[in-house]
Each structure stands twice: as structure tokens, then as C-alpha cells.
Design an enzyme around this catalytic site. Sequence first.
Site, PDB file in Angstrom:
ATOM      1  N   LYS A 103      -0.673  -4.057   9.431  1.00 17.69           N
ATOM      2  CA  LYS A 103       0.663  -3.729   8.910  1.00 17.69           C
ATOM      3  C   LYS A 103       1.333  -2.793   9.902  1.00 17.69           C
ATOM      4  O   LYS A 103       0.745  -1.783  10.303  1.00 17.69           O
ATOM      5  CB  LYS A 103       0.555  -3.079   7.534  1.00 17.69           C
ATOM      6  CG  LYS A 103       1.909  -2.760   6.905  1.00 17.69           C
ATOM      7  CD  LYS A 103       1.746  -2.480   5.416  1.00 17.69           C
ATOM      8  CE  LYS A 103       3.045  -2.135   4.728  1.00 17.69           C
ATOM      9  NZ  LYS A 103       3.563  -0.814   5.064  1.00 17.69           N
TER      10      LYS A 103
ATOM     11  N   GLN B 208      -6.841  -0.800   3.194  1.00 13.31           N
ATOM     12  CA  GLN B 208      -6.238  -0.463   4.484  1.00 13.31           C
ATOM     13  C   GLN B 208      -6.927   0.743   5.122  1.00 13.31           C
ATOM     14  O   GLN B 208      -7.147   1.752   4.459  1.00 13.31           O
ATOM     15  CB  GLN B 208      -4.749  -0.143   4.287  1.00 13.31           C
ATOM     16  CG  GLN B 208      -4.020   0.056   5.594  1.00 13.31           C
ATOM     17  CD  GLN B 208      -2.577   0.480   5.407  1.00 13.31           C
ATOM     18  OE1 GLN B 208      -2.301   1.614   5.025  1.00 13.31           O
ATOM     19  NE2 GLN B 208      -1.656  -0.419   5.679  1.00 13.31           N
TER      20      GLN B 208
ATOM     21  N   GLY C 219       7.219  -2.452  -2.602  1.00 11.51           N
ATOM     22  CA  GLY C 219       6.686  -1.102  -2.679  1.00 11.51           C
ATOM     23  C   GLY C 219       7.404  -0.272  -3.713  1.00 11.51           C
ATOM     24  O   GLY C 219       7.100  -0.319  -4.916  1.00 11.51           O
ATOM     25  N   ARG C 220       8.430   0.465  -3.262  1.00 10.27           N
ATOM     26  CA  ARG C 220       9.072   1.448  -4.143  1.00 10.27           C
ATOM     27  C   ARG C 220       9.632   0.843  -5.420  1.00 10.27           C
ATOM     28  O   ARG C 220       9.628   1.496  -6.461  1.00 10.27           O
ATOM     29  CB  ARG C 220      10.157   2.196  -3.345  1.00 10.27           C
ATOM     30  CG  ARG C 220       9.566   3.158  -2.316  1.00 10.27           C
ATOM     31  CD  ARG C 220      10.593   3.605  -1.324  1.00 10.27           C
ATOM     32  NE  ARG C 220      11.052   2.495  -0.489  1.00 10.27           N
ATOM     33  CZ  ARG C 220      12.050   2.559   0.369  1.00 10.27           C
ATOM     34  NH1 ARG C 220      12.719   3.689   0.500  1.00 10.27           N
ATOM     35  NH2 ARG C 220      12.386   1.504   1.086  1.00 10.27           N
TER      36      ARG C 220
ATOM     37  N   CYS D  11       2.096   3.996   9.893  1.00 12.59           N
ATOM     38  CA  CYS D  11       2.350   5.291   9.248  1.00 12.59           C
ATOM     39  C   CYS D  11       3.127   6.212  10.185  1.00 12.59           C
ATOM     40  O   CYS D  11       2.695   6.487  11.302  1.00 12.59           O
ATOM     41  CB  CYS D  11       1.038   5.953   8.827  1.00 12.59           C
ATOM     42  SG  CYS D  11       1.340   7.528   8.019  1.00 12.59           S
TER      43      CYS D  11
ATOM     44  N   PRO E  10       0.851  -1.192   0.000  1.00 12.79           N
ATOM     45  CA  PRO E  10       0.000   0.000   0.000  1.00 12.79           C
ATOM     46  C   PRO E  10       0.886   1.240   0.000  1.00 12.79           C
ATOM     47  O   PRO E  10       1.809   1.338   0.813  1.00 12.79           O
ATOM     48  CB  PRO E  10      -0.767  -0.117   1.327  1.00 12.79           C
ATOM     49  CG  PRO E  10       0.103  -0.927   2.226  1.00 12.79           C
ATOM     50  CD  PRO E  10       0.915  -1.835   1.329  1.00 12.79           C
ATOM     51  N   MET E  11       0.629   2.178  -0.901  1.00 17.05           N
ATOM     52  CA  MET E  11       1.414   3.412  -0.915  1.00 17.05           C
ATOM     53  C   MET E  11       0.507   4.607  -1.171  1.00 17.05           C
ATOM     54  O   MET E  11      -0.133   4.706  -2.229  1.00 17.05           O
ATOM     55  CB  MET E  11       2.511   3.335  -1.985  1.00 17.05           C
ATOM     56  CG  MET E  11       3.658   2.406  -1.585  1.00 17.05           C
ATOM     57  SD  MET E  11       5.024   2.436  -2.751  1.00 17.05           S
ATOM     58  CE  MET E  11       4.383   1.418  -4.055  1.00 17.05           C
TER      59      MET E  11
HETATM   60  C1  LIG Z   1       5.103   6.888  -1.170  1.00 10.97           C
HETATM   61  C2  LIG Z   1       4.835   5.842  -0.127  1.00 10.97           C
HETATM   62  C3  LIG Z   1       3.585   5.779   0.465  1.00 10.97           C
HETATM   63  C4  LIG Z   1       3.315   4.804   1.434  1.00 10.97           C
HETATM   64  N1  LIG Z   1       2.053   4.714   1.950  1.00 10.97           N
HETATM   65  C5  LIG Z   1       1.748   3.694   2.796  1.00 10.97           C
HETATM   66  C6  LIG Z   1       0.405   3.490   3.252  1.00 10.97           C
HETATM   67  O1  LIG Z   1      -0.535   4.213   2.875  1.00 10.97           O
HETATM   68  N2  LIG Z   1       0.182   2.465   4.112  1.00 10.97           N
HETATM   69  C7  LIG Z   1       1.178   1.624   4.537  1.00 10.97           C
HETATM   70  O2  LIG Z   1       0.922   0.703   5.318  1.00 10.97           O
HETATM   71  N3  LIG Z   1       2.444   1.788   4.108  1.00 10.97           N
HETATM   72  C8  LIG Z   1       2.744   2.776   3.246  1.00 10.97           C
HETATM   73  N4  LIG Z   1       4.030   2.903   2.768  1.00 10.97           N
HETATM   74  C9  LIG Z   1       5.055   1.902   3.170  1.00 10.97           C
HETATM   75  C10 LIG Z   1       5.140   0.750   2.172  1.00 10.97           C
HETATM   76  O3  LIG Z   1       3.941   0.016   2.143  1.00 10.97           O
HETATM   77  C11 LIG Z   1       6.318  -0.204   2.499  1.00 10.97           C
HETATM   78  O4  LIG Z   1       6.098  -0.824   3.741  1.00 10.97           O
HETATM   79  C12 LIG Z   1       7.656   0.540   2.525  1.00 10.97           C
HETATM   80  O5  LIG Z   1       7.784   1.416   1.426  1.00 10.97           O
HETATM   81  C13 LIG Z   1       8.845  -0.429   2.518  1.00 10.97           C
HETATM   82  O6  LIG Z   1       8.834  -1.230   1.367  1.00 10.97           O
HETATM   83  P1  LIG Z   1       9.761  -0.935   0.050  1.00 10.97           P
HETATM   84  O7  LIG Z   1      11.177  -0.865   0.519  1.00 10.97           O
HETATM   85  O8  LIG Z   1       9.468  -2.117  -0.829  1.00 10.97           O
HETATM   86  O9  LIG Z   1       9.303   0.357  -0.522  1.00 10.97           O
HETATM   87  C14 LIG Z   1       4.316   3.874   1.827  1.00 10.97           C
HETATM   88  C15 LIG Z   1       5.584   3.979   1.239  1.00 10.97           C
HETATM   89  C16 LIG Z   1       5.849   4.921   0.268  1.00 10.97           C
HETATM   90  C17 LIG Z   1       7.210   4.970  -0.355  1.00 10.97           C
END
Ligand SMILES: Cc1cc2nc3c(=O)[nH]c(=O)nc-3n(C[C@H](O)[C@H](O)[C@H](O)COP(=O)(O)O)c2cc1C
Length: 352
Positions: free
Chosen positions: A147, A78, A232-233, A108, A24-25
Site C-alpha cells: 500500500k 500490514q 477508510g474514514r 505512512c 487499515p487505520m
Molecule cells: C486514523 C487513520 C489511520 C490510518 N492508518 C493507516 C495504517 O495504519 N496503514 C495504512 O496503510 N494506511 C493508514 N491510513 C490511511 C487509510 O488506509 C486510507 O488510505 C486513507 O484514509 C484514505 O482513504 P479514506 O479517504 O477512505 O479515508 C490511516 C488513515 C486514518 C484516517
Amino acid sequence: MHVELRTPWSIGPVEIPTRLVLAPMAGVSVQAFRRQGRRFGAGLVCSEMVSCAGLSHGNERTLGYLRISAEESPLAVQIFGSDPVVMTEAARMVEDAGADVVDINFGCPVRKVTKTGAGATLLEDPDRACRIVEAVAGAVSVPVTVKMRRGLENGSRACLELGPRLVEAGADTLTLHPRSAQQMYTGEADHSLTAELVERVGVPVIASGDITSRARAQAVLATTGAAAVMVGRAAQGNPWALREILEGEAAEPSREEVVAELLLFMRETVRELGEHRATGFLKKFYGWYLGRGRFPRAFKAELTQLPTLAEVEARLLEEAPGASFVLRRLEQELPAGDEVTLDLPISIYGGG
Ligand SMILES: Cc1cc2nc3c(=O)[nH]c(=O)nc-3n(C[C@H](O)[C@H](O)[C@H](O)COP(=O)(O)O)c2cc1C
């Protein structure tokens, strides 16, 4: 232990076809992103966090997050908040909207959220966190997942104490992003904590953080005992990363494929958000899709300056004319219709 990424697993009664979950992002996880994630092999996709207060007040923008299409399934929506009663109300709305899973955000780190007692703050307020999970799990018939981050402060191990209690309260799966809230996105995700959490709970754990390649995904699955990895990213503007992680197919997409996927993403996002909102929302995606050495920097900058999406489309097709054939094929392959299970207003996807 070697885990084959293409084997199914379950969250409660919901079968998840692969071990790859799209994260989720906020400001990213629109329906187009989630549908693309499913097409490229994610077994589960997630909405960005949705305010339970916004849902319960019937806020038009917030309700827009509950637009769900059939092709996304299995989908987790979420929610975030700090009041068990309001969270329960929101969870029921999420279930009614057609989500397969209700996910609760205890991770968050953004001040706007934590200052209201929601998000990562709940890692240090375990009694309230458990009350929320218990209330939500008792109110919906779909599985409930949580989460979380490792804790608020650097070095915190709060997630290890809280995790088993959340499971006792009714969580069917836990996702851990093992950074502290203080860390935001700096440093590295410490997946030794993921392994410790797996040891302590009897439900599947999803490992989130720094999964960028097949090798990394397999190493994290093997060393932690997690049921799945979340990406995610690495998937921002790069759905090919999902395919590489799942299948080991490392071929770089052609320029035509990149442009076709971007154009499809743009068109679907316009249908979802409307032209006006989509125009601003899409700007960050140009860099994500066209980066990684695929197109010159100046071209990406030029696109963000163009006032209309029609002009962006025209410039993209000028740069990669063959993309129109790829796009036509993609559109033909897509399931017919843009089925939306609830007739809700279009939303803004702001972030948070
Ligand atoms: C731009 C952005 C927005 C995010 N928004 C959420 C969110 O709404 N809810 C959530 O549980 N995590 C959110 N995250 C965290 C990601 O779900 C993930 O746990 C985190 O980026 C680590 O994973 P990665 O290294 O694969 O990016 C967000 C991350 C990014 C970069």
C-alpha cells in the site's frame, strides 16, 4: 467500464468476495472493526500497520496485533519497517498467525515512522523498497501486497515508477492512496494517478482515498480500471456506509440499530483489549457512531466523561431502550465462539 461491486476477484490465489476493501487505520482497525466490516460487505479487511521491529523483538503489545479470528478472513495484516531481513521475519510471523495476505506499508506519512526509513520514505528509496518486497515475497507462501501514497512531495509521481518494479519484485496487488505524504489528508485523492498505475501493472490495483458513496465508488472503478475500492474514514462508526456502497441501500439506520452496533463493538473491543485499555480507546468511537445528526452533541460529550463502560452502556440503553433487542439478535446471529488462532497477549492499539 461498469464494475459490479459484488463480483469476486483475487489476490494471488486468495478469492476476495466483493470489490470493497476496509482500509487499515492505526488506532481504529481492531478485530471488532474488521469483523463488523466483513458483516457489512467488505470483501477484504486489513489490520492497522504493525511494526516489524516490534514483532521481531517479541514486544508483547505488538504481538497482540496478531490476534486473528476466523470470521475476519480474508484478512490482510500490514507490516512496516525498513530492513528487509526484519521485515521477512515479521512476515513469517504474520503468515503463521493465520493472515491470508501480508501487506507492506509504503505510505505512512507520520514522522515517527518516516524518520526510521519506513512508510512513505520508501517511495523515494526504490531499491530498498524492492529489496523488501522481494525478500518478503520469497519468505511467505501467502500473497504479498503493497500500500503506497503517490510520493513524498506534492505533485510527485513516484508511485508510477515504483509500482511496476514492486510487481516485478513479487507484489501480487498494489493499493494506491494518491495523495502525497506531505498532503497528509488534505486536498483530494487524485485518482487519475490510479488509472495511470493500472495501465502500467499487470496485477490488481486497489483505489484508496475519498470513497464515501456508491456513486463515487462506481465512478472510481469505471474511470481507473482498479479491481476494488478501499474505504477508510467513511466507515468509522458507520458500517452502513459499506452497505450503501455495496448495495445502494441508502436507508439511515435507526437510533436502536446505531446503539446496538456500538454496544456490540464495545463488548467485542473489551474482550480484545481488556476493560482498561478499551475504555480510552472507545471514546473517539462515540462521536463517530452517534454523530451525523443521529444524537445530540451534548450526549456524545456526556458519554466520554463517564468513568466506566458499564455506565456508558446504561446511558446508551436509556437513550435507545429498543437497542437491547437489536443487540440480542445481533449476538445470536454472530458465529459462535471468539476463535483466536494464536493465544497471544492483549495489545494496545496506539496509532502511528
Ligand atoms: C486514523 C487513520 C489511520 C490510518 N492508518 C493507516 C495504517 O495504519 N496503514 C495504512 O496503510 N494506511 C493508514 N491510513 C490511511 C487509510 O488506509 C486510507 O488510505 C486513507 O484514509 C484514505 O482513504 P479514506 O479517504 O477512505 O479515508 C490511516 C488513515 C486514518 C484516517
